[in-house]
Design an enzyme around this catalytic site. Structure first.
Site, mmCIF file in Angstrom:
data_model
loop_
_atom_site.group_PDB
_atom_site.id
_atom_site.type_symbol
_atom_site.label_atom_id
_atom_site.label_comp_id
_atom_site.label_asym_id
_atom_site.label_seq_id
_atom_site.Cartn_x
_atom_site.Cartn_y
_atom_site.Cartn_z
ATOM 1 N N HIS A 303 -73.905 -11.136 27.621
ATOM 2 C CA HIS A 303 -74.828 -11.676 28.506
ATOM 3 C C HIS A 303 -74.141 -13.111 28.929
ATOM 4 C CE1 HIS A 303 -78.583 -12.753 30.462
ATOM 5 N NE2 HIS A 303 -78.354 -14.275 29.837
ATOM 6 N N GLU A 304 -73.739 -13.853 27.069
ATOM 7 C CA GLU A 304 -73.649 -15.624 27.784
ATOM 8 C C GLU A 304 -72.310 -15.933 27.955
ATOM 9 O OE1 GLU A 304 -76.284 -16.738 27.125
ATOM 10 O OE2 GLU A 304 -77.750 -15.721 25.402
HETATM 11 N N1 TRP Z 1 -80.072 -19.314 29.317
HETATM 12 C C1 TRP Z 1 -80.593 -18.594 27.864
HETATM 13 C C2 TRP Z 1 -79.893 -17.535 28.411
HETATM 14 O O1 TRP Z 1 -80.834 -16.686 28.705
HETATM 15 C C3 TRP Z 1 -82.137 -19.081 26.928
HETATM 16 C C4 TRP Z 1 -82.376 -19.656 26.714
HETATM 17 C C5 TRP Z 1 -81.651 -20.195 25.227
HETATM 18 C C6 TRP Z 1 -83.718 -20.784 26.432
HETATM 19 N N2 TRP Z 1 -82.223 -20.618 24.716
HETATM 20 C C7 TRP Z 1 -83.347 -21.336 24.958
HETATM 21 C C8 TRP Z 1 -84.638 -21.272 27.900
HETATM 22 C C9 TRP Z 1 -84.193 -22.495 24.622
HETATM 23 C C10 TRP Z 1 -85.229 -21.860 27.165
HETATM 24 C C11 TRP Z 1 -85.133 -22.288 25.953
HETATM 25 O O2 TRP Z 1 -78.793 -16.689 28.089
HETATM 26 ZN ZN ZN Z 2 -78.917 -15.592 30.220
#
Ligand code: TRP
Ligand code: ZN
Length: 881
Positions: A303-304
């Protein structure tokens, strides 16, 4: 009166483009134990077409401003306006340099947003609005800039200093300190900024891209976790290969870094070139991680990584577009998991999650469209709807366009908008163009909340050999949306002959075809489909592969369900038929209806699954698992979770007894022999054997209780050990207590495993579970500062143990509310998430509703409540429509 509108809401309709661009930002961090200093030097310019009198506004929160220079001139206190939200400079030139000095205390940052400490290290979390807690900046995703970052810190304590991009310079400074400078060549929004400093172990490897470039891979963990990153590393390489082969996307920097931290609000974060992960989704070894943990690591690593294109290279214009990156990336992650394992098992697990997490949200006062149109606190919109319903919407494009056009569409979208911050509309337009389809109506999936219900009725005209399916679609009201327009819904289906054969599908007016699965497109509130050339009345197989996120209502007989469970060619539809049969039997018990033949039907259906010649052990384990309590509760207007638990456990015990010999055979046949291995056959074997053990634990026979104890004590891996321990946690005899004590003793210094010890007890089916949760919350190893620990106790209890949480005394609700209030002073983001179970109050009987609302009210009225918790509790108390 509680009204979330009392606190300023951000609205999609108020969007305006940024007035200033940041061409470059140079950051300098001096990290210290007492305080940290940040110096930011920005090159700003007024955006074209912007009024020359527009003031400069920079976001900033919980900051101490030490100095401010405009083109080298120090600004005096009356040259700018400072508020709790930021900094405004009334008059600025069209192009200028701004230097900002801020002072932070990361060691006191318990919200885990911005720059904070986790264990011995410094780390950041900037999505969505954490960068403004580091320095004053236009902290919005449509401002992209080139970043250079210098980090200076004590050399002994923080030998590793990391930020985005490439390390371009380093050196020593006075007082035993050193520094490293990083340069990120890709312009990015501030939410993708990251910094890490610590004494970390590094696991290095290399990846050669399709075009022959070498990329360095580096996983950083605390020394105690060295040796547990092998699986994450291999998963990363598989994800990189898969994205090249599937979408033609190659990694675009020379180094890819991942850092694992123990204190993290969510799963992981896709910062450009420097992902920061919750340790939960990086660390995996057979002694400490279950098979499910191994799979989750692979999925989240994927995913990342996939965000590097869908999110980073093409990002969101504003946070209302969050599903643009999250829905698409979850779908890509799902495709990757399907390619790495069993597509059918993956699909079943995805649907189970959608139904247990997203459908209830869509039926609650927190319901919102995949693209919300207003929020008070954006962190509250990282939801099941935005993520997993968003992924279902992407899957529907895939179904409607076909695999080839879908992939071309995604590639075209990425090329066309590379380096830009765009909208969901931009994505939809590109897909419509590529697929040569009008997707205007399809766009309603983004704007209308609620789960559509499909009512299907059929008729067979034997003389004409004609079979008619009539489909009505409806969507219930949701907050602010009393009436809905019809959705564009792909309904995959087939017809099964009485002999169990898939029938060729010929729609009236069409030439003879051989297809046995078709996608019917629903666009009106009512539609009929006529099939011809049928010798006898078929059994319809509807919503194959779960082709749309809807609730299907067709009046199958019990025999039809048993028939589909055996004969349907679609694995998802087979599983679904078995689940629906079990749902009926359990719900009849809830209603006090006890039919003699019911148990027999289930027993025969289950035995049939196990006797099937080409038995797939992992699919069988899914088919033989009883529907979850939360899913059962959704089938009722008003649920009594205690009655549901009793009915489900009753059926489980009866199936255990009726099939005891079978379960024992399955248990001994499928338990993998020899040492632990992470191979599909071994994983499937453990899954099916542990399912059998779960039934055996309910026979009441001493030999089976001993079997559970023996497995706990003999297991050489966490999957088997934890499966046994969770069954022991349902008991309260001496053997069970001894096992729990043993587990605590063995693992109390390994946080992720200790989390499991808390979790199995918080989810115990023992009638004394509520009291046990109360004492877990007072346990010396419980810590409100650590989100993983909070989720393992409070989250597991309130979401994963409905019968205990909804204890008719209301003690469960009170205990949750008390802890939300305490947690809110430390970490509002996590506190708001913990409040979500209370938002579902409408689903329960009146006495329970009353107490749940009282507790919501009590939270809402607490002084100095965060925006995060305030928004959740005030929305929860509003009427739906
Ligand atoms: N973008 C991240 C993901 O889905 C989500 C995320 C990670 C996030 N840490 C966060 C969202 C802190 C809000 C706050 O892969
Ligand atoms: Zn994401």
């Amino acid at each position: 009166m509680t009204d979330h509108k009392q606190r300023a809401a951000v609205k999609l309709s108020d969007y305006t483009p940024p007035a200033f661009r940041v061409e470059h930002i140079d950051l300098y961090f001096s990290l210290g134990e007492e305080y940290t200093r940040v110096r930011s030097r920005m090159r700003l310019c007024r955006a074209e077409g912007t009024d020359p009198h527009t003031p400069l506004h920079l976001d900033g929160e919980a900051l101490e401003l030490e100095a401010l220079y405009l083109d080298g001139q120090a600004l005096a206190i009356d040259d700018y306006l400072l508020t709790r939200q930021g900094l405004t400079i009334e008059r600025v030139p069209d192009r200028f340099e701004l230097e900002v000095h801020t002072l932070l205390r990361p060691q006191d940052n318990t919200a885990l947003s911005g720059l904070y400490r986790s264990g011995g290290m410094f780390c950041t979390q900037c999505e969505a609005e954490g960068f403004r807690r580091i320095t004053y900046y236009p902290d919005r995703p449509d401002v992209l800039s080139r970043f250079t970052t210098t980090i200076e810190a004590d050399r002994e304590r923080y030998p590793v200093l990391l930020s985005n991009g490439n390390a371009v310079d380093r050196g020593e400074s006075e007082g035993g300190r050193h520094w490293v400078r990083w340069d990120d060549p890709w312009p990015k929004p501030s939410y993708l900024f990251a910094l890490v400093a610590g004494d970390l172990h590094c696991h290095r490897d290399r990846y050669r891209t399709a075009s022959g470039r070498d990329v360095q891979l580096a996983f950083y963990v605390e020394h105690a976790n060295a040796g547990r990153t092998g699986h994450a590393m291999e998963s990363l390489k598989r994800a990189m290969r898969w994205d090249e082969e599937t979408y033609g996307l190659e990694y675009d920097l020379d180094i890819y870094m991942v850092v694992a931290v123990g204190d993290f609000n969510m799963g992981a974060m896709e910062n450009k070139g420097l992902n920061i992960f919750n340790t939960q989704y990086v660390l995996a070894s057979p002694e400490t991680a279950t098979d499910a943990d191994f799979e989750a690591v692979e999925a989240v690593i994927g995913h990342e990584y996939f965000h590097n294109y869908t999110g980073n290279r093409v990002t969101c214009r504003d946070w209302f577009q969050l599903s643009l990156k999250e829905g698409l990336t979850v779908f890509r992650e799902q495709q990757f998991s399907e390619a790495m394992g069993s597509p059918a098992v993956q699909r079943i697990q995805q649907v189970r999650l959608l139904r247990s997490a997203q459908f209830p949200e869509d039926a609650s006062p927190m319901a919102h469209p995949v693209r919300p149109d207003a929020y008070v606190e954006i962190n509250n919109f990282y939801t099941a709807t935005v993520y997993i319903k968003g992924a279902e919407v992407i899957r529907m494009y895939h179904t409607l366009l076909g695999d080839g056009a879908f992939r071309n569409g995604v590639r075209r979208y990425l090329e066309r908008f590379d380096g830009q911050a765009v909208t969901i509309e931009d994505f939809l337009q590109t897909m419509a163009e590529t697929g040569g389809r009008d997707l205007t109506q399809f766009g309603r999936w983004y704007t209308q909340a609620g789960t559509p219900r499909l009512r299907v009725r059929d008729a067979f005209d034997a003389d004409a050999g004609r079979y008619t399916l009539r489909v009505v679609q409806e969507c219930p009201p949701t907050p602010g949306q009393p009436a809905k327009q019809p959705f564009h819904i792909p309904l995959a289906m087939g017809l099964v002959g009485r002999d169990g054969q898939a029938l060729p599908l010929r729609l009236a007016g069409e030439p003879e075809g051989q297809a046995t699965t078709r996608v019917l497109e629903l666009t009106r509130s009512e539609q009929a489909f006529v099939f011809e050339g049928l010798a006898e009345r078929p059994v319809p197989s509807l919503l194959r592969g779960f082709s749309a996120p809807v609730i299907l209502d067709y009046d199958y007989s019990d025999d039809d369900l048993a028939f589909l469970l055996t004969h349907d060619s679609d694995a998802f539809a087979r599983w679904e038929a078995g689940q629906q049969l079990a749902v009926r039997v359990i719900l009849r018990r809830v209603h006090g209806e006890r039919r003699e033949e019911d148990l027999d039907k289930l027993r025969r259906a289950f035995a049939g699954v196990l006797e099937h010649p080409g038995l797939d052990a992992s699919l069988a384990a899914e088919a033989l698992a009883l529907p979850q309590e939360t899913y059962l509760a959704q089938q009722l207007e008003q649920a009594d979770p205690v009655a549901i638990r009793a009915a489900r456990e009753g059926v489980r015990a009866e199936l255990a007894g009726a099939l005891a010999a079978t379960w024992r055979t399955v248990y001994s046949r499928y338990r993998p022999q020899g040492p632990w291995r992470l191979e599909p056959a071994a994983i499937a074997g453990r899954r099916l054997a542990n399912l059998a053990l779960g039934y055996l634990a309910a026979t009441g026979a001493a030999e089976d209780d001993e079997r559970v104890e023996r497995q706990y004590h003999q297991a050489d891996n966490m999957t088997d050990s934890l499966a046994a321990l969770s069954l022991l946690a349902d008991r309260d005899d001496a053997a069970a207590q001894a096992a729990l004590d043993d587990f605590h003793q063995r693992w109390r210094h390994v946080p992720l495993v200790l989390d499991k010890w808390f979790r199995v007890q918080a989810m115990s089916r023992h009638p004394g579970a509520l009291a046990r949760v109360q004492s877990l919350l007072r346990h010396p190893d419980f810590d409100l500062h650590n989100p993983n620990r909070v989720r393992s106790v409070i989250g597991a209890f309130a979401q994963g143990n409905p019968a205990a949480f909804h204890d008719s005394s209301g003690e469960g609700y009170r205990l949750l509310a008390d802890h939300i209030l305490r947690l809110d002073t430390l970490n509002p983001q996590v506190a708001a998430r913990m409040a979500l179970p209370l938002s579902k109050w409408q689903r329960y009987d009146l006495p329970r509703q009353q107490i749940m609302k009282t507790e919501l009210q009590r939270i809402a009225e607490a002084p100095s409540l965060s925006n995060d918790v305030y928004e959740v509790v005030s929305r929860s108390l509003e009427n739906i429509a």
